[in-house]
Motif scaffolding. Structure first.
Motif, PDB file in Angstrom:
ATOM      1  N   ARG A  37     102.569  62.366  60.975  1.00  0.00           N
ATOM      2  CA  ARG A  37     101.697  61.356  61.571  1.00  0.00           C
ATOM      3  C   ARG A  37     101.885  61.389  63.093  1.00  0.00           C
ATOM      4  O   ARG A  37     102.342  60.431  63.702  1.00  0.00           O
ATOM      5  CB  ARG A  37     102.013  59.970  61.007  1.00  0.00           C
ATOM      6  CG  ARG A  37     100.893  58.973  61.242  1.00  0.00           C
ATOM      7  CD  ARG A  37     101.136  57.638  60.571  1.00  0.00           C
ATOM      8  NE  ARG A  37      99.996  56.768  60.833  1.00  0.00           N
ATOM      9  CZ  ARG A  37      98.992  56.551  59.999  1.00  0.00           C
ATOM     10  NH1 ARG A  37      99.002  57.112  58.813  1.00  0.00           N
ATOM     11  NH2 ARG A  37      97.989  55.768  60.322  1.00  0.00           N
ATOM     12  N   ILE A  91      97.766  60.673  57.960  1.00  0.00           N
ATOM     13  CA  ILE A  91      97.032  59.758  58.828  1.00  0.00           C
ATOM     14  C   ILE A  91      95.703  59.361  58.198  1.00  0.00           C
ATOM     15  O   ILE A  91      94.917  60.209  57.783  1.00  0.00           O
ATOM     16  CB  ILE A  91      96.773  60.392  60.211  1.00  0.00           C
ATOM     17  CG1 ILE A  91      98.088  60.589  60.963  1.00  0.00           C
ATOM     18  CG2 ILE A  91      95.828  59.528  61.035  1.00  0.00           C
ATOM     19  CD1 ILE A  91      97.914  61.193  62.330  1.00  0.00           C
ATOM     20  N   SER A 130     107.905  55.503  54.367  1.00  0.00           N
ATOM     21  CA  SER A 130     107.246  56.785  54.103  1.00  0.00           C
ATOM     22  C   SER A 130     108.014  57.568  53.042  1.00  0.00           C
ATOM     23  O   SER A 130     108.814  58.449  53.367  1.00  0.00           O
ATOM     24  CB  SER A 130     107.157  57.608  55.403  1.00  0.00           C
ATOM     25  OG  SER A 130     106.452  56.901  56.398  1.00  0.00           O
ATOM     26  N   ASP A 160      96.788  59.511  66.030  1.00  0.00           N
ATOM     27  CA  ASP A 160      96.747  58.184  65.416  1.00  0.00           C
ATOM     28  C   ASP A 160      95.968  57.218  66.300  1.00  0.00           C
ATOM     29  O   ASP A 160      95.585  57.537  67.425  1.00  0.00           O
ATOM     30  CB  ASP A 160      98.176  57.682  65.186  1.00  0.00           C
ATOM     31  CG  ASP A 160      98.289  56.781  63.966  1.00  0.00           C
ATOM     32  OD1 ASP A 160      97.257  56.234  63.537  1.00  0.00           O
ATOM     33  OD2 ASP A 160      99.413  56.620  63.451  1.00  0.00           O
TER      34      ASP A 160
END
Length: 396
Positions: free
Chosen positions: A167, A8, A264, A172
């Motif tokens: 994440r 993050i 990712s 977030d």
């Protein structure tokens, strides 16, 4: 070992813009809550799999998990919007449908599960109707909606929210400062939350910390998943011949050209490094459409690498990579995908499976599956069975 939140990054300068973005999303959600915008229910079991973040949380592997769980007992359909496809409207795929017409992820699913119905439509309500109710209906017993958590025009019976362990949504922020497409409160709409991409050695205390931090309601069910890698699969098996890889462990002695066009790729690189492999990464954007210049760069990079060497990519990337001509024979001979298999952690696989199967079976009297059973059991009867009602997972 990696820890939650390690991927993050928050751009604090953009937080004011995130406030305006959140205002717009909040107004839209409010319109659904007060009924100005309406969600439609269907009399066939509908399971939605999605997220509230930009980027990959493992949607396609989890949809494939559900397909494997259900397909031997019921007729499964997968409905996606078909991201980046070159077609419009509703498209029902078959074995000859090209990737450009349905998108890379639906194309991958259709290739792996040719007997499963796969369709794409940006308007999910229309797509479900065409699959189940209209004259060209496919005798579907359950519809899996891929990437539809935010598509609120459909009210699914089970709403599955995927959250990346690296994440977590609770840490977030909204776009554009962070990667959230909706405020964290949107997780309240989920019936099942799965924390994905967890390290295999996650400690019991860490499970408890995350469970408390997620702060779910009693009606919500939290699971954790990780993934294993199956035996690498040759993309061009006729060219690999006797030299094809026989197991994951054989990668440890190879120099790997890793080609990724996913949101990712960090976890994949991390896992391969654990095999003590030498990795040369070529990273492209998510859903990247490979061009001839990309193919030329791949050929050139691989040619310069020392032996023994191999080209490794994801299943999703392989569908787009092979759609472009120009790969050298050397690359084709050594090109492999690394199939992913989802594993539900903490010994909760049976519990998770039973929740999915129980929902589908308990609601089957309202689905095409039930109608078919009723027809078979009362062939000479005038009974029409139960009427349509809203199917809700939370009733069970």
């Amino acid at each position: 070992m990696r820890v939650e939140g390690d991927f993050i990054t928050i751009n604090k300068k953009l937080l004011p813009l995130s406030w305006f973005y959140g205002l717009g999303v909040g107004i839209r959600n409010l319109l659904f809550e007060i009924g100005i915008l309406r969600s439609r229910s269907f009399d066939v079991p509908v399971i939605s799999v999605g997220n509230i973040t930009v980027g990959g949380t493992g949607k396609t592997p989890h949809v494939e998990y559900l397909i494997r769980l259900l397909k031997s007992n019921v007729n499964v359909a997968v409905l996606s919007r078909g991201y980046k496809r070159k077609s419009r409207g509703f498209v029902l795929s078959d074995k000859d449908t090209p990737m450009r017409m349905i998108g890379d992820e639906p194309y991958q699913i259709k290739r792996k599960f040719p007997d499963v119905t796969v369709a794409v439509d940006r308007k999910r309500t229309r797509g479900i109707t065409k699959l189940t109710e209209e004259g060209d209906g496919q005798n579907i017993d359950v519809v899996l909606l891929d990437d539809a958590f935010q598509h609120r025009y459909v009210k699914p019976g089970i709403n599955i929210l995927l959250v990346d362990y690296h994440r977590l949504v609770i840490y977030d922020r909204l776009l554009p400062a962070g990667r959230l497409r909706e405020p964290v409160k949107a997780k309240d709409r989920a019936d099942i939350v799965i924390v994905t991409k967890c390290p295999k050695d996650l400690k019991p205390m860490e499970f408890r910390v995350i469970t408390k931090a997620m702060n779910l309601y009693p009606y919500q069910h939290l699971f954790f998943s990780t993934h294993d890698y199956n035996v690498p699969m040759a993309v061009y098996p006729e060219m690999a011949g006797q030299d094809k890889l026989e197991g994951l462990e054989t990668l440890g002695s190879k120099n790997i050209l890793l080609i990724t066009g996913i949101a990712s790729p960090e976890q994949l690189k991390h896992d391969l490094q654990a095999l003590k492999s030498q990795i040369t990464p070529m990273v492209f954007g998510d859903h990247h459409n490979f061009k001839r210049k990309d193919i030329a760069a791949i050929n050139e990079t691989f040619a310069k690498m020392a032996e023994p060497k191999v080209v490794l990519t994801t299943e999703k990337d392989a569908t787009r990579l092979t759609a472009v001509e120009g790969l050298s024979d050397e690359v084709k001979k050594n090109l492999y995908t690394l199939p992913i298999r989802i594993v539900i952690m903490q010994g909760q696989e049976e519990e998770f499976n039973n929740k999915i199967l129980g929902y589908v079976y308990k609601n089957s009297r309202n689905s095409i599956l039930a109608k078919r059973k009723n027809d078979n059991s009362s062939h000479n009867s005038n009974s029409t069975g139960d009427g349509v009602r809203t199917i809700s997972f939370r009733n069970y």
